[in-house]
Design a protein around this motif. Structure first.
Motif, PDB file in Angstrom:
ATOM      1  N   ASP A  90     -12.910 -44.572 -26.988  1.00  0.00           N
ATOM      2  CA  ASP A  90     -11.967 -43.498 -26.704  1.00  0.00           C
ATOM      3  C   ASP A  90     -12.346 -42.259 -27.520  1.00  0.00           C
ATOM      4  O   ASP A  90     -12.566 -42.342 -28.740  1.00  0.00           O
ATOM      5  CB  ASP A  90     -10.543 -43.942 -27.061  1.00  0.00           C
ATOM      6  N   ALA A  91     -12.421 -41.112 -26.849  1.00  0.00           N
ATOM      7  CA  ALA A  91     -12.924 -39.891 -27.495  1.00  0.00           C
ATOM      8  C   ALA A  91     -12.054 -39.453 -28.666  1.00  0.00           C
ATOM      9  O   ALA A  91     -12.565 -39.064 -29.728  1.00  0.00           O
ATOM     10  CB  ALA A  91     -13.029 -38.771 -26.460  1.00  0.00           C
ATOM     11  N   ILE A  92     -10.729 -39.499 -28.496  1.00  0.00           N
ATOM     12  CA  ILE A  92      -9.836 -39.049 -29.564  1.00  0.00           C
ATOM     13  C   ILE A  92      -9.883 -40.007 -30.749  1.00  0.00           C
ATOM     14  O   ILE A  92      -9.881 -39.589 -31.918  1.00  0.00           O
ATOM     15  CB  ILE A  92      -8.394 -38.900 -29.038  1.00  0.00           C
ATOM     16  N   PHE A  93      -9.934 -41.316 -30.475  1.00  0.00           N
ATOM     17  CA  PHE A  93     -10.029 -42.301 -31.559  1.00  0.00           C
ATOM     18  C   PHE A  93     -11.317 -42.109 -32.351  1.00  0.00           C
ATOM     19  O   PHE A  93     -11.328 -42.204 -33.583  1.00  0.00           O
ATOM     20  CB  PHE A  93      -9.959 -43.715 -30.996  1.00  0.00           C
ATOM     21  N   GLU A  94     -12.399 -41.835 -31.637  1.00  0.00           N
ATOM     22  CA  GLU A  94     -13.680 -41.614 -32.311  1.00  0.00           C
ATOM     23  C   GLU A  94     -13.660 -40.331 -33.131  1.00  0.00           C
ATOM     24  O   GLU A  94     -14.220 -40.264 -34.222  1.00  0.00           O
ATOM     25  CB  GLU A  94     -14.814 -41.563 -31.285  1.00  0.00           C
ATOM     26  N   LEU A  95     -12.986 -39.303 -32.596  1.00  0.00           N
ATOM     27  CA  LEU A  95     -12.878 -38.052 -33.329  1.00  0.00           C
ATOM     28  C   LEU A  95     -12.096 -38.263 -34.632  1.00  0.00           C
ATOM     29  O   LEU A  95     -12.485 -37.757 -35.692  1.00  0.00           O
ATOM     30  CB  LEU A  95     -12.157 -37.004 -32.458  1.00  0.00           C
ATOM     31  N   THR A  96     -11.005 -39.017 -34.557  1.00  0.00           N
ATOM     32  CA  THR A  96     -10.212 -39.308 -35.753  1.00  0.00           C
ATOM     33  C   THR A  96     -11.020 -40.132 -36.750  1.00  0.00           C
ATOM     34  O   THR A  96     -10.937 -39.909 -37.969  1.00  0.00           O
ATOM     35  CB  THR A  96      -8.929 -40.071 -35.365  1.00  0.00           C
ATOM     36  N   LYS A  97     -11.811 -41.062 -36.232  1.00  0.00           N
ATOM     37  CA  LYS A  97     -12.660 -41.881 -37.091  1.00  0.00           C
ATOM     38  C   LYS A  97     -13.667 -41.010 -37.844  1.00  0.00           C
ATOM     39  O   LYS A  97     -13.882 -41.189 -39.057  1.00  0.00           O
ATOM     40  CB  LYS A  97     -13.382 -42.926 -36.235  1.00  0.00           C
ATOM     41  N   THR A  98     -14.275 -40.068 -37.137  1.00  0.00           N
ATOM     42  CA  THR A  98     -15.238 -39.160 -37.772  1.00  0.00           C
ATOM     43  C   THR A  98     -14.549 -38.266 -38.801  1.00  0.00           C
ATOM     44  O   THR A  98     -15.077 -38.022 -39.890  1.00  0.00           O
ATOM     45  CB  THR A  98     -15.928 -38.294 -36.705  1.00  0.00           C
ATOM     46  N   TYR A  99     -13.359 -37.774 -38.441  1.00  0.00           N
ATOM     47  CA  TYR A  99     -12.587 -36.938 -39.360  1.00  0.00           C
ATOM     48  C   TYR A  99     -12.272 -37.706 -40.646  1.00  0.00           C
ATOM     49  O   TYR A  99     -12.424 -37.179 -41.757  1.00  0.00           O
ATOM     50  CB  TYR A  99     -11.302 -36.483 -38.682  1.00  0.00           C
ATOM     51  N   ASN A 100     -11.818 -38.938 -40.502  1.00  0.00           N
ATOM     52  CA  ASN A 100     -11.452 -39.732 -41.678  1.00  0.00           C
ATOM     53  C   ASN A 100     -12.644 -39.978 -42.594  1.00  0.00           C
ATOM     54  O   ASN A 100     -12.488 -40.098 -43.816  1.00  0.00           O
ATOM     55  CB  ASN A 100     -10.854 -41.081 -41.243  1.00  0.00           C
ATOM     56  N   ALA A 101     -13.838 -40.052 -42.012  1.00  0.00           N
ATOM     57  CA  ALA A 101     -15.042 -40.304 -42.806  1.00  0.00           C
ATOM     58  C   ALA A 101     -15.607 -39.037 -43.444  1.00  0.00           C
ATOM     59  O   ALA A 101     -16.495 -39.119 -44.300  1.00  0.00           O
ATOM     60  CB  ALA A 101     -16.112 -40.947 -41.923  1.00  0.00           C
ATOM     61  N   HIS A 133     -19.680 -26.653 -32.961  1.00  0.00           N
ATOM     62  CA  HIS A 133     -19.986 -25.766 -34.084  1.00  0.00           C
ATOM     63  C   HIS A 133     -18.848 -25.779 -35.112  1.00  0.00           C
ATOM     64  O   HIS A 133     -19.098 -25.827 -36.321  1.00  0.00           O
ATOM     65  CB  HIS A 133     -20.220 -24.342 -33.565  1.00  0.00           C
ATOM     66  N   LEU A 134     -17.609 -25.739 -34.630  1.00  0.00           N
ATOM     67  CA  LEU A 134     -16.460 -25.760 -35.538  1.00  0.00           C
ATOM     68  C   LEU A 134     -16.421 -27.051 -36.344  1.00  0.00           C
ATOM     69  O   LEU A 134     -16.069 -27.046 -37.530  1.00  0.00           O
ATOM     70  CB  LEU A 134     -15.166 -25.598 -34.735  1.00  0.00           C
ATOM     71  N   GLN A 135     -16.788 -28.147 -35.703  1.00  0.00           N
ATOM     72  CA  GLN A 135     -16.776 -29.424 -36.406  1.00  0.00           C
ATOM     73  C   GLN A 135     -17.915 -29.513 -37.422  1.00  0.00           C
ATOM     74  O   GLN A 135     -17.709 -29.918 -38.570  1.00  0.00           O
ATOM     75  CB  GLN A 135     -16.884 -30.577 -35.407  1.00  0.00           C
ATOM     76  N   LYS A 136     -19.113 -29.109 -37.001  1.00  0.00           N
ATOM     77  CA  LYS A 136     -20.285 -29.240 -37.858  1.00  0.00           C
ATOM     78  C   LYS A 136     -20.280 -28.267 -39.032  1.00  0.00           C
ATOM     79  O   LYS A 136     -20.579 -28.651 -40.176  1.00  0.00           O
ATOM     80  CB  LYS A 136     -21.555 -29.031 -37.021  1.00  0.00           C
ATOM     81  N   GLU A 137     -19.920 -27.010 -38.754  1.00  0.00           N
ATOM     82  CA  GLU A 137     -20.015 -25.972 -39.782  1.00  0.00           C
ATOM     83  C   GLU A 137     -18.745 -25.798 -40.608  1.00  0.00           C
ATOM     84  O   GLU A 137     -18.808 -25.457 -41.786  1.00  0.00           O
ATOM     85  CB  GLU A 137     -20.381 -24.631 -39.135  1.00  0.00           C
ATOM     86  N   TYR A 138     -17.601 -26.053 -39.988  1.00  0.00           N
ATOM     87  CA  TYR A 138     -16.343 -25.756 -40.676  1.00  0.00           C
ATOM     88  C   TYR A 138     -15.422 -26.964 -40.835  1.00  0.00           C
ATOM     89  O   TYR A 138     -14.324 -26.832 -41.373  1.00  0.00           O
ATOM     90  CB  TYR A 138     -15.590 -24.654 -39.922  1.00  0.00           C
ATOM     91  N   HIS A 139     -15.856 -28.132 -40.318  1.00  0.00           N
ATOM     92  CA  HIS A 139     -15.076 -29.366 -40.470  1.00  0.00           C
ATOM     93  C   HIS A 139     -13.694 -29.269 -39.822  1.00  0.00           C
ATOM     94  O   HIS A 139     -12.709 -29.801 -40.328  1.00  0.00           O
ATOM     95  CB  HIS A 139     -14.946 -29.732 -41.954  1.00  0.00           C
ATOM     96  N   ILE A 140     -13.659 -28.566 -38.693  1.00  0.00           N
ATOM     97  CA  ILE A 140     -12.436 -28.476 -37.893  1.00  0.00           C
ATOM     98  C   ILE A 140     -12.639 -29.336 -36.653  1.00  0.00           C
ATOM     99  O   ILE A 140     -13.559 -29.115 -35.880  1.00  0.00           O
ATOM    100  CB  ILE A 140     -12.132 -27.018 -37.499  1.00  0.00           C
ATOM    101  N   TYR A 141     -11.773 -30.309 -36.479  1.00  0.00           N
ATOM    102  CA  TYR A 141     -11.945 -31.318 -35.440  1.00  0.00           C
ATOM    103  C   TYR A 141     -10.946 -31.103 -34.305  1.00  0.00           C
ATOM    104  O   TYR A 141      -9.743 -30.961 -34.531  1.00  0.00           O
ATOM    105  CB  TYR A 141     -11.752 -32.723 -36.033  1.00  0.00           C
ATOM    106  N   MET A 142     -11.463 -31.113 -33.080  1.00  0.00           N
ATOM    107  CA  MET A 142     -10.613 -31.014 -31.897  1.00  0.00           C
ATOM    108  C   MET A 142     -11.323 -31.691 -30.736  1.00  0.00           C
ATOM    109  O   MET A 142     -12.516 -31.989 -30.803  1.00  0.00           O
ATOM    110  CB  MET A 142     -10.314 -29.548 -31.549  1.00  0.00           C
ATOM    111  N   ALA A 143     -10.586 -31.960 -29.647  1.00  0.00           N
ATOM    112  CA  ALA A 143     -11.184 -32.583 -28.471  1.00  0.00           C
ATOM    113  C   ALA A 143     -12.243 -31.667 -27.871  1.00  0.00           C
ATOM    114  O   ALA A 143     -12.198 -30.437 -28.038  1.00  0.00           O
ATOM    115  CB  ALA A 143     -10.108 -32.889 -27.435  1.00  0.00           C
ATOM    116  N   GLU A 144     -13.204 -32.241 -27.160  1.00  0.00           N
ATOM    117  CA  GLU A 144     -14.308 -31.459 -26.587  1.00  0.00           C
ATOM    118  C   GLU A 144     -13.799 -30.383 -25.636  1.00  0.00           C
ATOM    119  O   GLU A 144     -14.413 -29.334 -25.489  1.00  0.00           O
ATOM    120  CB  GLU A 144     -15.273 -32.387 -25.853  1.00  0.00           C
ATOM    121  N   SER A 145     -12.656 -30.635 -25.003  1.00  0.00           N
ATOM    122  CA  SER A 145     -12.071 -29.659 -24.083  1.00  0.00           C
ATOM    123  C   SER A 145     -11.426 -28.489 -24.815  1.00  0.00           C
ATOM    124  O   SER A 145     -10.934 -27.564 -24.184  1.00  0.00           O
ATOM    125  CB  SER A 145     -11.009 -30.340 -23.213  1.00  0.00           C
TER     126      SER A 145
END
Length: 350
Positions: free
Chosen positions: A18-29, A312-324
């Motif tokens: 699940d995309a959102i679960f994976e995003l949360t998993k990455t955020y937590n790490a 880019h927001l996730q990689k450079e600024y650590h801001i996580y959101m859905a791909e959409s």
């Protein structure tokens, strides 16, 4: 010791996480202290603490009256409620019945109904300007009788666009005339506007089933016995703790009043964070039209960013959101709203 032959499961295909679960998993790490999670659809207070309780989803005597709801069944959660109701509807309406869901919609809507064996179709629900009523009405007019339509009662996930009272009235008239079956996913009643009754306006005047942590519908004795049988097979006995908490609050005038105040507080905080994000992007001169942030209702908003912007927001600024670029406004607070605005601005101007 016996072993199971791998060939027994050779036809089982790999399912993507699940995309959102994976995003949360990455955020937590992510070890960075200033990281921001705008993906997970859970309410948080101003300190970023999980504070949203299932009580914001309960059905209480607020306008349409408990006397209308003759039967109710509890389920462990939203997805199980959808699955139980879907299973019952498949038995009642037939396996050839089509389930219509909005495009976009919560990802589990398609997964749950397809797992039951329904054919699931999407219809265009929204654009950058609001609800696409032309597409919605056309789909209602063309659908076969007994087709199931999954509606979001309020705070449409993920678009944030909700129908007005007059639009719900128009939808209800067509549903009745064409003998369609409306199924309401009502996970955010009260959290959209702070008023439970206002958020439930779409439910008035429709013979329907409402799905959240509870499932309620005016059922005949035979229908209810069938539903009870399915619940017994799937979950046997649903957990009673949550139901007891609900009853304790509804029966206590002071607790009930406090719950109503909490809904106003939570919905107001979400709206305020949306206004602050909109104001920050506007002050920075960020390219784009950001009025949708303050026009869309509830916890979610689609910012209109590209997948490259999101990455880019996730990689450079650590801001996580859905791909959409669907974000949960509840993930924003007073300490990070300016940071989020500045990072979006820099990403779009780079």
């Amino acid at each position: 010791m016996s072993s199971v032959s791998p060939s027994f499961f050779g036809a089982v295909n790999y399912t993507l996480p699940d995309a959102i679960f994976e995003l949360t998993k990455t955020y937590n790490a992510d070890p960075v202290a200033h990281k921001v999670n705008l993906g997970q659809g859970t309410y948080k207070d101003g300190n970023g603490i999980l504070g949203f309780c299932p009580l914001a989803s309960i059905i209480s005597d607020t306008g349409y009256g408990l006397d209308l709801w003759q039967k109710f069944c509890c389920s462990p959660g939203r997805s199980s409620a959808l699955h139980i109701v879907g299973t019952m509807l498949k038995e009642a309406l037939g396996r050839d019945t089509t389930v219509y869901i909005t495009k976009p919609s919560w990802s589990n809507h398609r997964k749950v109904f397809e797992s039951i064996g329904f054919s699931v179709r999407e219809f265009n629900y929204s654009s950058s300007a609001g609800v696409d009523m032309q597409s919605l009405i056309q789909t209602l007019d063309e659908a076969a009788p007994k087709s199931i339509f999954v509606f979001h009662a309020s705070a449409h996930n993920p678009s944030g666009w909700d129908c007005r009272a007059d639009q719900w009235k128009q939808i209800g008239a067509i549903v009745k005339e064409r003998q369609l079956f409306p199924l309401f996913d009502a996970a955010y009643l009260g959290l959209t506007s702070g008023d439970y009754d206002h958020d439930a306006m779409g439910l008035y005047g429709m013979n329907m089933i409402m799905v959240l942590f509870f499932v309620r519908h005016v059922l005949t004795r035979v229908e209810f016995s069938s539903l009870a049988r399915m619940i017994r097979v799937e979950i046997s006995n649903p957990p009673a703790f949550g139901a007891r908490v609900v009853v304790a609050i509804l029966e206590d005038e002071e607790l009930y009043a406090q719950w109503r105040k909490d809904l106003v507080m939570m919905s107001s905080r979400i709206a305020e964070m949306g206004r602050e994000l909109y104001q920050g992007l506007t002050e920075l001169g960020t390219p784009g039209d950001w009025k949708r942030i303050i026009e869309q209702k509830g916890m979610f908003c689609i910012l209109g960013l590209t997948p490259n912007h999101v990455q880019h927001l996730q990689k450079e600024y650590h801001i996580y959101m859905a791909e959409s670029s669907r974000v949960s406004i509840a993930g924003i607070n007073g300490s990070n709203v300016r940071y989020v605005a500045e990072c979006i601005n820099e990403t779009l101007k780079r």
